[in-house]
Design an enzyme around this catalytic site. Structure first.
Site, PDB file in Angstrom:
ATOM      1  CD  GLU A 295      -2.594   0.995   2.757  1.00  0.00           C
ATOM      2  OE1 GLU A 295      -3.610   1.705   2.883  1.00  0.00           O
ATOM      3  OE2 GLU A 295      -2.231   0.171   3.617  1.00  0.00           O
TER       4      GLU A 295
ATOM      5  CB  CYS B  15      -4.215  -2.127   4.448  1.00  0.00           C
ATOM      6  SG  CYS B  15      -3.402  -2.201   6.071  1.00  0.00           S
TER       7      CYS B  15
ATOM      8  CE  LYS C 116      -7.164   0.960   3.527  1.00  0.00           C
ATOM      9  NZ  LYS C 116      -5.946   1.384   4.255  1.00  0.00           N
TER      10      LYS C 116
END
Length: 613
Positions: free
Chosen positions: A44, A163, A111
């Site tokens: 990330e 994540c 995300k």
């Protein structure tokens, strides 16, 4: 499923180091190609670094990240590369992974969930993306799909959870990816290190591979990126609830490339290390990166002979030992910009002597035991060691105040004042040594003392960095015993034979830390419930009275003392030097636990304890 060789790449990046970050990515791609990888996933925000903080809010910073992405495309010939970066669209910034296939940008995945607990503050910078939404993004005069996407490579259907996406239970994107029948999910992460956190990750990745019936690949950032958070560079691959590959954490290298065939068999299996090993490895890496990225020339430490400063001295020595072992002597010295030629074939101690300068600053209240403990430890590690007394400075300050107020200071009337002036008098001269050496001054505060303010502001809290401020004293005392044996540090035998004491009162007053405060084992139990779990004083009493063997009246007094000292000393925690996040929680108000500087100090809640019979 068609054959596919994937690579997970972890990198040690630094915010605003555009050239260095770019070079590490391209070098890693080149190594992945040598290893015949066809599909490569970076962590990330690998282009910028996760710790860019409010730079993400600017217009120019995400734009430059996209420009770096454009520069990266020519390096992706005959390979597919997924790399993380921030992307601004009008007033919103998104945390994305860009996918480049054979020198062509084919899409961005954004995300969907932001991390907002503990050390994370992502909602300040990023906007969550909506599931199933896809738009067109203009990139170099071409429209590129952007949003909730999946891709294909050699007959393998793959997608991403970025994540925090994976930690959101039943609403996580993985369920949508399962519905789309993906064969492989990548999780590019910037997940901070904490001792034993790898067990949680392993459980999550195995659960994910079983639940979504796919290969699940996890790849994390590496190193002390920007000061406080350390990333462990973990790489995991799982299938059908079993881990097929895991690398060793906390490497000193710029990057690691770990390749896997998409085959349901164990391919790489590094052991999970004990908590004590993780502590020393993470601290050593954190110190190494902090030293080289700050462009400092070494460390200076006021070495008292006690547990805290001795722990830090050993961590610096371990930084040298582990760095040389993994990088080799020449690369280690080059990274620290050390123009040093060892004189022996065993250069570790010589380099410690170049990097670590210590000083024992005694007073008439100091003991011969602590002096010998400090001296023997420094000698065993190879650190430079000085010693001097500060009685002259203490007397000078004391006499000036006595003359001003018209009376003598006494221990009966002025205990805290007389203790603090000793600690503060040590600070200016040790700072001089740090300035002379262009070195970082290491502060020795630990978390337990930070909880209750058992530290002198502008005294033992002085420093450029506080390596153990996120670790409790009970753990430190245990770790020192472990380190003496398992790290082969015989110099710690002197430290481990002593009872922790500040040595600020006259020797006949037999001062010890636990006598001043309470047993460190009790502080640990109270702080876990109060700070980590955010429990009230009453909750803590009701829980601990069943768990620890203490008279209820004594337990109540300890709980009261903790909360009163905690409330009174928030201002100190606001001023502590930057520290590494090493444990499951910390008390740094900038990175984990925010508390008002001024408050009612739990007065009503503590009175309720007295109402229980």
């Amino acid at each position: 499923m068609a054959a596919l060789k994937i690579a997970c790449v972890t990198v040690n990046q630094t915010p605003l180091d555009w050239e260095g970050n770019f070079k590490r990515i391209t070098n890693a791609i080149a190594e992945a190609k040598k290893k015949k990888a066809e599909l490569v996933c970076f962590p990330e925000l690998a282009i910028t670094g996760y710790g860019s903080e409010d730079l993400f809010l600017s217009y120019w910073y995400p734009q430059k990240a996209v420009a770096q992405l454009a520069k990266l495309i020519p390096f992706c010939q005959d390979i597919t590369v997924a790399v993380g970066l921030p992307v601004r669209i009008k007033e919103k910034v998104f945390n994305t992974v860009a996918i480049i296939e054979n020198q062509k940008l084919i899409g961005f995945v954004a995300k969907q969930f932001m991390a907002i607990d503990g050390v994370h503050y992502e909602f300040r910078w990023f906007t969550p993306w909506n599931a199933h939404e896809v738009i067109d993004f203009e990139f170099e005069n071409t429209l590129v799909p952007f949003g909730d996407l999946t891709f294909h490579k050699n007959g393998v259907h793959y997608g991403f959870e970025i994540c925090e996406d994976a930690w959101r239970g039943p609403v996580r994107p993985g369920y949508g990816l399962k519905d789309r029948k993906v064969d492989l999910i990548f999780n590019p992460s910037a997940s901070h290190f904490a001792m034993k956190k790898t067990l949680e990750r392993k459980e999550l990745i195995e659960f994910s591979s079983r639940t979504f019936d796919c290969y699940y690949a996890y790849v994390n950032l590496l190193g002390n990126e920007s000061g406080r958070m350390i990333f462990d560079g973990e790489i995991l691959l799982a299938k059908e609830g079993k881990t097929l590959g895991r690398n060793q954490l906390l490497s000193f290298k710029d990057f690691q490339v770990v390749t896997f065939d998409l085959e349901n068999k164990i391919q790489e299996s590094a052991p999970i290390q004990p908590k004590e090993w993780e502590f020393v490895q993470a601290s050593a890496l954190g110190l190494f990166d902090y030293l080289r990225k700050s462009k400092s020339k070494g460390f200076v430490l006021s070495l008292s002979g006690g547990a805290d400063s001795s722990t830090i001295a050993v961590l610096v020595a371990e930084m040298v030992k582990k760095g040389i072992e993994e990088l080799g002597l020449d690369t280690f010295l080059e990274k620290l910009n050390l123009k040093f030629i060892p004189k022996t074939s065993y250069p570790e101690k010589e380099i410690v002597g170049e990097l670590l300068t210590t000083a024992y600053q005694g007073t008439k209240n100091s003991s011969e035991d602590t002096f010998q403990s400090a001296k023997k430890l420094a000698e065993s590690l190879g650190a430079k060691f000085y010693s001097w007394t500060i009685d002259e400075e203490v007397n000078s300050y004391t006499q000036k105040i006595e003359k001003a107020i018209g009376r003598k200071l006494t221990w009966e009337q002025d205990d805290i004042t007389l203790q603090n002036i000793q600690a503060r008098s040590r600070s200016p001269i040790i700072w001089m040594l740090a300035n002379l050496n262009n070195a970082l001054l290491l502060s020795t505060s630990n978390r337990s003392e930070g909880d209750v303010g058992y530290a002198t502001m502008d005294g033992d809290t002085s420093g450029s960095i506080s390596p153990i401020a996120a670790v409790d004293k009970y753990f430190i005392l245990h770790w020192l015993q472990w380190a003496e044996k398992n790290l082969n540090r015989p110099g710690l035998s002197y430290v481990n034979s002593l009872t922790p004491t500040a040595e600020l009162r006259p020797l006949e007053r037999t001062q010890t830390d636990e006598k001043d405060l309470m047993p460190y084992s009790v502080i640990v139990e109270i702080e876990r419930l109060a700070i980590r779990d955010r429990r009230s004083p009453m909750d803590i009493f009701l829980l601990l009275k069943e768990e620890i063997e203490l008279e209820e009246s004594v337990l109540k007094e300890y709980i009261k003392k903790f909360f009163r000292l905690w409330s009174r000393n928030q201002w100190k925690r606001e001023r502590l030097a930057p520290s590494f996040h090493l444990d499951e929680f910390n008390v740094d108000p900038k990175t984990w636990y925010r508390f008002p500087i001024l408050s009612g100090g739990f007065e009503e809640e503590l009175k309720q304890l007295d109402q229980i019979n």
